[in-house]
Design a protein around this motif. Sequence first.
Motif, PDB file in Angstrom:
ATOM      1  N   TYR A  60       0.837  -1.192   0.000  1.00  8.90           N
ATOM      2  CA  TYR A  60       0.000   0.000   0.000  1.00  8.90           C
ATOM      3  C   TYR A  60       0.874   1.243   0.000  1.00  8.90           C
ATOM      4  O   TYR A  60       1.773   1.385   0.836  1.00  8.90           O
ATOM      5  CB  TYR A  60      -0.918   0.026   1.227  1.00  8.90           C
ATOM      6  N   PHE A 247       3.595  -0.972   4.113  1.00  3.75           N
ATOM      7  CA  PHE A 247       3.068   0.395   4.149  1.00  3.75           C
ATOM      8  C   PHE A 247       4.131   1.306   4.747  1.00  3.75           C
ATOM      9  O   PHE A 247       5.064   0.840   5.402  1.00  3.75           O
ATOM     10  CB  PHE A 247       1.781   0.436   4.984  1.00  3.75           C
ATOM     11  N   PRO A 248       4.050   2.623   4.561  1.00  6.87           N
ATOM     12  CA  PRO A 248       3.086   3.402   3.794  1.00  6.87           C
ATOM     13  C   PRO A 248       3.564   3.724   2.372  1.00  6.87           C
ATOM     14  O   PRO A 248       2.958   4.503   1.684  1.00  6.87           O
ATOM     15  CB  PRO A 248       2.989   4.691   4.616  1.00  6.87           C
ATOM     16  N   TYR A 305      -3.084   1.474   9.818  1.00  5.05           N
ATOM     17  CA  TYR A 305      -2.399   0.456   9.016  1.00  5.05           C
ATOM     18  C   TYR A 305      -2.217  -0.834   9.815  1.00  5.05           C
ATOM     19  O   TYR A 305      -2.497  -1.937   9.335  1.00  5.05           O
ATOM     20  CB  TYR A 305      -1.031   0.964   8.559  1.00  5.05           C
TER      21      TYR A 305
END
Length: 843
Positions: A60, A247-248, A305
Amino acid sequence: MAHRRGSLALAVGPLTTAALLAGTLGAGPGAAAEPADYTIDVDTTRTGPKIDDSMYGVFYEDINRAADGGLYAELVQNRSFEYEPADNRSYTPLTSWDTKGAAKVVNDGGRLNERNRNYLTLAAGSSVTNSGYNTGIAVRKGKRYDFSVRARTDRTGAPLTLTLHDASGPLAAARRITARGGWSQYKASFTATRTSAAGRLTVASAAPAALDMISLFPRDTYQGRENGLRKDLAEKIAALKPGFLRFPGGCLVNTGSHEAYDEKSGWQRQRSYQWKDTIGPVEQRATNSNFWGYNQSYGLGYYEYFQFAEDTGAMPLPVVPALVTGCGQNKATDDPALLKRHVQDTLDLIEFANGPVSSEWGKKRARMGHPAPFGLTHLEVGNEENLPEEFFARFKEFRAAIEAEHPEITVISNSGPDDSGPVFDKAWQLNRDANVAMVDEHYYNSPQWFLENNDRYDSYDRRGPEVFLGEYASQGNTFGNALSEAAFMTGLERNADVVKLASYAPLLANEDYVQWKPNMIWYDNDQSWGSANYETQKLFMRNTGDEVVPSKSTGTPATSGPITGAVGLSTWATSAAYDDVSVTGADGRPLFSDDFSAGDAKWSRAAGKGEWAVEDGAYVQSDETAENTLVTAGDKGWQDYDLKVRATKKSGKEGFMVAFGVKDTGNHYWWNLGGWNNTRSAVEKTTGGAKQTVIQDSTRIEAGRAYDLRVEVRGRQVTLYLDGEKWGSFADDRTAEPFRQVVTRDKASGDLIVKVVNAQAAPARTLVDLGRGAKVAPKARVTTLTADPAAENTKDNAPVKPVDSVFTGVGDSFSYTFPAHSVTFLRITSSASGNTTHGKADR
């Protein structure tokens, strides 16, 4: 995410992808083709590498509006009036807002808090209306939507009227609240009476008032969480059953400034992504500039997250900045105090994820609603740094500190932005020499490359480091692209002892805010749809198995001949001059010559591609903004020749390109000198409109200097000379094998999972041999993806979707015909176990 110029990030058009797969293998889509014969031999008595449950996951990054306007369910755009021209030249603090009456954005000591600096003042009788994302605020009849606002008034009260409407009228009954005194939060809810994708939210005040954090959330978020995720997008991700969530990012991790907050100058907007900015109450999270051209509210932050990873059963895998910028910026921050702070921030992150509630950061996690640890086991430092030595010096500081306090954490390094080349080689050397546990590789290549490189990891050192394939994709969202990726994935599974983690990238794209193509899941403000790549990834992720079963198959006879084609000249965001072009056969026979004394009649070019003209006896492309300005000359049938040309960069960002083996604008090679903003040079191969890098180095080009270039083509061997010195050579002799397979075992169910990719226009008539006496049930469950290679899923049509069936002819040896252009999963149950359950893996 690799930051590359447009030529490497553009999607392949549907026809070019189909042409690639059909042209490589000799038949067009829909053309009648005789079945090809293959064998697959499976040794069911042996086991190969173990496959970890976490092998396939998702990456992501807040790109393509993946957070605000995407996965983050907030429906109001620019809810705290923090948009600024510093984030995007088109922005103002009132972007996405319309005002009536006296309304003004203010930044002064009366603000909500130090990190939420702007707020709106409304005079009596004034109003403000938000237009949301895409076509507007999307609501569905009967669904509830929760409104909230921070408001302040100096009067005895400020009545606020809240309306949700579109051009046809109200979408819900109006609501009223009264703000009183200093900053406080006020809430209300709407129940939609109609469905609309073009809603607007209006707040009107009957008395002077100050407003901030104007918010509207669907009540029905993923898992019903407040400040939650958009349900349809989160459910599509969860349906993949991801083994991990990285992530991020991505480029937004290690780009921008690393400055700290300075109370004298105000909040540093272009601040690198720092996890501490993204936790705590949402109204106290700093808005930050995003590398991808917009800002981010951080409403979706590290806590969310970790929570999403937990909700989907995925291993959380955060990435922290290493103070060396990547993605085309290539700068190293030399500040020991700042490095020390970032190392400590990373230790604090581990404590936030795993620490007890009695610890400082564990207590903060508990206060946000999660007293139990999140179970962090892996953490990555850095992303695609193009300065391997500078990066690794800093990486070692992070790793030493983490391993000293948390030896249970696997610290992941990386190998730069490409699949090969000097940066890649140097990074891998440094990682191997330091016994790094795992190295992250990234590459975005043509479908041809993925068909040619199934064996990439066969020769990797089994002693380590292990590989995390953190970002990969072919250049398009057609089924042809997905087929090439599926063929490559069989090689990932076969090498599961080396490739421990893998994720397609990027994950999400809002169709009206696209910085990168292709993407796995697409959406607008009220719909979402999985690409052909998504459907393929989902089948692999849900049918992985626990261990590889050794197998081998016959291949497709190679059909490639010598490199043939015309020659060409091109530029990219640069003005350049060319002169004294000559082509001679290997026997010295002249084939072509042009000193441009007679004009440019021998050359052809596509309309609108640059400004080409003969000037002072040279052929000059003068438009510094034009990209891919290819002009061509000669015979497409030329082979075994020498191309010579004199090239001079006049001005602009890059150098120049000399093409050979030119069939057309979508099928050729070019020697790209001074590419990527004049940071490196490479030979790129374009097939079906999609590019891949063949060889590269760090050569840069000086403006005003004439360079003598020579390209020798012999069969499929190419040698290149720069000013008389050998620059490099390669043999383009890899086979784009269309028939690939891997077999795995699901230990819980006893199933053998036979996975076959047939990326050609001919059906694959195949003898599958499981070994004499193999005890298997006569029926197999079959899941098949098959479509025209040009097929592409859209919001209105999804031609690429799995079909389930049953095959009843299974034995220790049996025949099966795999359809043309298909991905097939055969789940064969061991009759000895008598177990017909699906186990952990299922479509």
